[in-house]
Design an enzyme around this catalytic site. Structure first.
Site, PDB file in Angstrom:
ATOM      1  N   SER A  94       0.833  -1.200   0.000  1.00 16.06           N
ATOM      2  CA  SER A  94       0.000   0.000   0.000  1.00 16.06           C
ATOM      3  C   SER A  94       0.870   1.254   0.000  1.00 16.06           C
ATOM      4  O   SER A  94       1.664   1.440  -0.910  1.00 16.06           O
ATOM      5  CB  SER A  94      -0.948  -0.031   1.195  1.00 16.06           C
ATOM      6  N   LYS A 140     -22.609  17.653   6.004  1.00 17.80           N
ATOM      7  CA  LYS A 140     -21.684  18.099   7.039  1.00 17.80           C
ATOM      8  C   LYS A 140     -21.478  16.973   8.050  1.00 17.80           C
ATOM      9  O   LYS A 140     -22.427  16.345   8.512  1.00 17.80           O
ATOM     10  CB  LYS A 140     -22.249  19.345   7.734  1.00 17.80           C
TER      11      LYS A 140
END
Length: 319
Positions: A122, A174
């Protein structure tokens, strides 16, 4: 007990206390001497021509100190090349990006070799891509090209406990996604778009650095891990080997095999050579149990338990 015996005992205690403090002072002075000698040796090694080595291990995060260390290596004319030794399952995507760019700045001035050890997956592989040559062992683990975003979901637990959380937001997206309720389709789509964008950047990086057509890079970027042998077949690394192969490549770049390899280590957060543990042990033997906290100096600066933001990390599924 007569007065003479009491006086003798007090005298003995004073003498014992003196020698305890004297021994403690000797240990502390010896420690400072070791620190000074260690620092002088480090400066001396870096002043002569050498091959620098840095080690990237554990979980990768936004490591400002390592970036600054790489900048010093880039500017150090005595450092003729850089070996980046990697043993990492990955970490934050941003942390990998920052280190990748810092290593490429070094490569603009001197040869860089990525030395893949047990694991460089990764974001660990992302860092390896910065090298001019990637060397790995036959059974090294690498790959796991991809991006993941994870967060805990505790709504069911809260329901069992009888706790709820209410929120009033300026807009629906949000503070989404939230661990306190399942994500809405819009929140899931938002996060997926972020992941896809970072993933495309990672795939493009593999394609560019490994000189692979993008479809080939994309086929290898499905999250799979590879052994060193498999990675070589897929052109994700350049060669199987170790120190000899690294030296051979550097020799091709006019870096003498006779140059010593010097470890550019991070400044210690504790005394060198495990000295704090030794000092603590001897102080306890001398009767000064007020110093047990010194053992904790060896453990300061461990990895965070959780990573923030988008993550590129290989992890074994516990299911």
């Amino acid at each position: 007990m007569d007065e003479l015996a009491i006086a003798d005992r007090r005298s003995l205690r004073r003498k014992l206390s003196f020698w305890r403090w004297a021994a403690a002072a000797i240990l502390v002075l010896g420690g400072f001497a070791l620190i000074a000698f260690s620092g002088w040796t480090e400066v001396s090694e870096r002043a002569r021509e050498h091959v620098a080595r840095v080690t990237v291990s554990g979980v990768i995060q936004d490591d400002r100190e390592l970036v600054e260390r790489l900048e010093r290596i880039a500017d150090n004319k005595s450092a003729k090349a850089l070996i980046v030794t990697i043993s990492s399952p990955g970490g934050t995507t941003y942390g990998g990006e920052v280190l990748y760019k810092a290593i490429r700045k070094v490569a603009a001035k001197k040869p860089v070799v990525s030395d893949v050890r047990t694991l460089a997956a990764s974001a660990g592989y992302m860092i390896a891509l910065a090298g001019d040559r990637i060397v790995a062992g036959e059974t090294s683990i690498t790959g796991s090209i991809g991006v993941i975003f994870q967060y805990p979901q505790v709504k069911q637990l809260m329901d069992k406990v009888g706790v709820s959380l209410e929120s009033i937001k300026s807009r629906p997206l949000k503070a989404e996604p939230s661990p306190f309720h399942p994500p809405s389709p819009e929140a899931r789509a938002m996060i997926q778009t972020m992941i896809d964008d970072s993933y495309d950047w990672f795939v493009d990086l593999v394609s560019e650095r490994r000189k692979l057509p993008r479809p080939e890079a994309l086929a290898l970027a499905d999250g799979r891990i590879f052994t060193g042998r498999q990675a070589l077949h897929g052109k994700l690394i350049d060669t199987i080997g170790g120190d000899d192969e690294i030296r051979a490549f550097l020799a091709e770049r006019k870096v003498s095999k006779d140059l010593p390899v010097v470890e550019w280590e991070a400044p210690g957060g504790s005394f060198p050579f495990g000295l704090s543990t030794v000092v603590s042990h001897w102080l306890k033997l001398l009767g000064y149990d007020a110093f047990p906290a010194m053992n904790g100096l060896e453990k300061i600066g461990g990895d965070k338990l959780f990573l923030d933001g988008l993550v590129s990390v290989w992890q074994v599924d516990a299911q």
